[in-house]
Design a protein around this motif. Structure first.
Motif, PDB file in Angstrom:
ATOM      1  N   LEU A  44       0.812  -1.214   0.000  1.00  0.00           N
ATOM      2  CA  LEU A  44       0.000   0.000   0.000  1.00  0.00           C
ATOM      3  C   LEU A  44       0.849   1.269   0.000  1.00  0.00           C
ATOM      4  O   LEU A  44       0.570   2.217  -0.751  1.00  0.00           O
ATOM      5  N   SER A  45       1.871   1.305   0.819  1.00  0.00           N
ATOM      6  CA  SER A  45       2.714   2.508   0.901  1.00  0.00           C
ATOM      7  C   SER A  45       3.333   2.845  -0.446  1.00  0.00           C
ATOM      8  O   SER A  45       3.335   4.006  -0.878  1.00  0.00           O
ATOM      9  N   LYS A  46       3.837   1.847  -1.139  1.00  0.00           N
ATOM     10  CA  LYS A  46       4.436   2.061  -2.452  1.00  0.00           C
ATOM     11  C   LYS A  46       3.410   2.541  -3.457  1.00  0.00           C
ATOM     12  O   LYS A  46       3.656   3.454  -4.245  1.00  0.00           O
ATOM     13  N   ALA A  47       2.224   1.934  -3.433  1.00  0.00           N
ATOM     14  CA  ALA A  47       1.173   2.274  -4.398  1.00  0.00           C
ATOM     15  C   ALA A  47       0.674   3.702  -4.226  1.00  0.00           C
ATOM     16  O   ALA A  47       0.248   4.341  -5.192  1.00  0.00           O
ATOM     17  N   LEU A  48       0.729   4.234  -2.992  1.00  0.00           N
ATOM     18  CA  LEU A  48       0.187   5.565  -2.722  1.00  0.00           C
ATOM     19  C   LEU A  48       1.220   6.686  -2.813  1.00  0.00           C
ATOM     20  O   LEU A  48       0.892   7.849  -2.567  1.00  0.00           O
ATOM     21  N   THR A  76      -9.992   0.572   5.883  1.00  0.00           N
ATOM     22  CA  THR A  76     -10.072   2.021   6.061  1.00  0.00           C
ATOM     23  C   THR A  76      -8.896   2.526   6.890  1.00  0.00           C
ATOM     24  O   THR A  76      -8.290   3.556   6.558  1.00  0.00           O
ATOM     25  N   ALA A  77      -8.570   1.812   7.954  1.00  0.00           N
ATOM     26  CA  ALA A  77      -7.420   2.209   8.780  1.00  0.00           C
ATOM     27  C   ALA A  77      -6.135   2.196   7.955  1.00  0.00           C
ATOM     28  O   ALA A  77      -5.327   3.133   8.021  1.00  0.00           O
ATOM     29  N   ASN A  78      -5.952   1.151   7.159  1.00  0.00           N
ATOM     30  CA  ASN A  78      -4.738   1.047   6.345  1.00  0.00           C
ATOM     31  C   ASN A  78      -4.665   2.144   5.291  1.00  0.00           C
ATOM     32  O   ASN A  78      -3.613   2.751   5.071  1.00  0.00           O
ATOM     33  N   ALA A  82      -1.855   5.116   5.245  1.00  0.00           N
ATOM     34  CA  ALA A  82      -0.949   5.212   4.099  1.00  0.00           C
ATOM     35  C   ALA A  82      -1.150   6.525   3.349  1.00  0.00           C
ATOM     36  O   ALA A  82      -0.188   7.124   2.869  1.00  0.00           O
ATOM     37  N   ALA A  83      -2.393   6.989   3.257  1.00  0.00           N
ATOM     38  CA  ALA A  83      -2.669   8.257   2.571  1.00  0.00           C
ATOM     39  C   ALA A  83      -2.040   9.423   3.328  1.00  0.00           C
ATOM     40  O   ALA A  83      -1.474  10.346   2.721  1.00  0.00           O
ATOM     41  N   SER A 120     -10.177  10.942  11.369  1.00  0.00           N
ATOM     42  CA  SER A 120      -8.838  11.068  10.806  1.00  0.00           C
ATOM     43  C   SER A 120      -8.515  12.537  10.527  1.00  0.00           C
ATOM     44  O   SER A 120      -9.407  13.337  10.233  1.00  0.00           O
ATOM     45  N   PRO A 121      -7.243  12.910  10.580  1.00  0.00           N
ATOM     46  CA  PRO A 121      -6.864  14.277  10.191  1.00  0.00           C
ATOM     47  C   PRO A 121      -6.951  14.501   8.685  1.00  0.00           C
ATOM     48  O   PRO A 121      -6.854  15.636   8.219  1.00  0.00           O
ATOM     49  N   MET A 122      -7.141  13.441   7.933  1.00  0.00           N
ATOM     50  CA  MET A 122      -7.214  13.552   6.485  1.00  0.00           C
ATOM     51  C   MET A 122      -8.521  14.225   6.042  1.00  0.00           C
ATOM     52  O   MET A 122      -9.604  13.792   6.448  1.00  0.00           O
TER      53      MET A 122
END
Length: 246
Positions: A44-48, A76-78, A82-83, A120-122
């Motif tokens: 996920l980290s790489k994809a985002l 959702t947490a992941n 990652a976002a 979330s802060p997002m």
């Protein structure tokens, strides 16, 4: 604008990817088949990396409350974590009309997903859709009662997957709503009447039984639980148009 779409190969996801490309943005579709697992977080980290907007149109493998709650809780947490790490500026999630007022089944799981986004802060946007023609038809196919198809006589404004995807894409390229947009179809039906029309359209001769105790997405519903509010965005695909295009 770089938009990452989680659940990109699904019913809504594939259409959302196409709509976003119509908007002229760079779209990065992610799915398990592409080596990204939103449940475990693998890849996920790489994809985002470089994502400005993350669109979450993933769906649980079951409408059962426990399964869907576990799925959306993890995904959702992941995605939010990652976002945030990627510096994204907008998280958009597909939800369901009734999530904020039906405390049972799949609705409760989607309500928890919405709450995760709000906490979330997002910056976030929620797109709550009424039931799709496609999902109502799928449920009628899977009903196993010997005397016919049992459905609750509840009111709804069914919407096409194409209209939902168009709304998700439109929200994704705009500013965060910090709230929810409801999306519905242009016509109102009772669920048993709609189911009968869908069965007839494909030559299915089973009868339809209006059963107030029949669950919908794991919940027994009041008559108006699936209806959107007066400010809902209405798609333009009627049942007749949807059947023609199908």
């Amino acid at each position: 604008m770089r938009v990452v779409v989680a659940g990109a190969t699904g019913l809504i996801g594939s259409r959302t990817v196409a709509r976003l490309r119509d908007h002229g943005v760079e779209v990065v579709p992610i799915s398990r088949s592409a080596g990204v697992d939103v449940v475990t977080g693998e890849g996920l980290s790489k994809a985002l990396r470089g994502a400005e907007v993350v669109v979450d149109v993933t769906d649980a493998p079951s409408r059962a409350e426990r399964t869907s709650a576990e799925f959306f809780g993890a995904t959702t947490a992941n995605l939010l974590q990652a976002a945030t790490a990627a510096g994204a500026e907008h998280y958009v999630a597909l939800s369901i009309v009734g999530a904020n007022r039906v405390p049972a089944g799949y609705f409760r799981a989607k309500a928890h997903q919405e709450e995760q986004a709000r906490r979330s802060p997002m910056p976030h946007s929620l797109v709550r859709a009424t039931p799709f023609f496609e999902s109502v038809e799928a449920m009628s196919r899977s009903d196993a009662h010997a005397d016919g198809v049992h459905v609750a006589p509840v009111l709804l404004r069914p919407v096409s997957a194409d209209d939902v995807a168009a709304s998700v894409a439109h929200v994704a390229v705009g500013v965060p709503l910090f709230g929810a947009l409801e999306v519905a179809g242009p016509e109102e039906y009772r669920l048993d009447v709609l189911t009968a029309k869908l069965l007839a359209a494909r030559g299915d001769l089973r009868g339809v039984i209006a059963d107030p105790r029949a669950p919908f997405f794991g919940a027994v519903l009041g008559e108006r639980a699936l209806l959107p509010g007066p400010a809902a965005h209405l798609g333009d695909r009627t049942l007749a148009r949807w059947l023609e295009r199908r």
